[in-house]
Design a protein around this motif. Structure first.
Motif, PDB file in Angstrom:
ATOM      1  N   ARG A 190       0.847  -1.184   0.000  1.00  0.00           N
ATOM      2  CA  ARG A 190       0.000   0.000   0.000  1.00  0.00           C
ATOM      3  C   ARG A 190       0.882   1.233   0.000  1.00  0.00           C
ATOM      4  NH1 ARG A 190      -0.930   3.389   3.785  1.00  0.00           N
ATOM      5  NH2 ARG A 190      -0.053   1.995   5.346  1.00  0.00           N
ATOM      6  N   CYS A 249       0.519   5.661  -0.297  1.00  0.00           N
ATOM      7  CA  CYS A 249      -0.490   6.693  -0.127  1.00  0.00           C
ATOM      8  C   CYS A 249       0.075   8.060  -0.469  1.00  0.00           C
ATOM      9  CB  CYS A 249      -1.060   6.682   1.286  1.00  0.00           C
ATOM     10  SG  CYS A 249       0.086   7.185   2.564  1.00  0.00           S
ATOM     11  N   LYS A 274      -7.934   2.511   3.745  1.00  0.00           N
ATOM     12  CA  LYS A 274      -6.599   1.938   3.933  1.00  0.00           C
ATOM     13  C   LYS A 274      -6.659   0.420   4.111  1.00  0.00           C
ATOM     14  CE  LYS A 274      -2.858   2.169   7.339  1.00  0.00           C
ATOM     15  NZ  LYS A 274      -2.381   2.884   8.529  1.00  0.00           N
ATOM     16  N   HIS A 311      -5.059   5.943  -0.746  1.00  0.00           N
ATOM     17  CA  HIS A 311      -4.240   4.736  -0.757  1.00  0.00           C
ATOM     18  C   HIS A 311      -4.466   3.969  -2.055  1.00  0.00           C
ATOM     19  CE1 HIS A 311      -3.805   5.434   3.577  1.00  0.00           C
ATOM     20  NE2 HIS A 311      -5.090   5.746   3.531  1.00  0.00           N
TER      21      HIS A 311
END
Length: 62
Positions: A7, A9, A45, A18
């Motif tokens: 992930r 962001c 997220k 994200h």
């Protein structure tokens, strides 16, 4: 060799967005031509982390 999904962001306005990302070639530095994204940017997220876990599992990158 491709990297593991993770992930990443960025801050857009006043929100964190994200997305699932991986390096296309781990022997090269991270730059716009060496990354792959799947899905779109989201404020969720946990959903992106679950997607990364799933993608790494099915690709044998646990």
């Amino acid at each position: 060799m491709k990297g593991k999904w993770k992930r990443t962001c960025m801050v857009l306005g006043d929100e964190y967005k994200h997305i699932a990302t991986r390096l296309l070639d781990t022997s090269e530095p991270m730059h716009g031509g060496n990354v792959e994204h799947i899905g779109g940017y989201t404020t969720d997220k946990e959903a992106v982390e679950k997607l990364c876990d799933y993608l790494n599992k099915i690709e044998g990158e646990e």
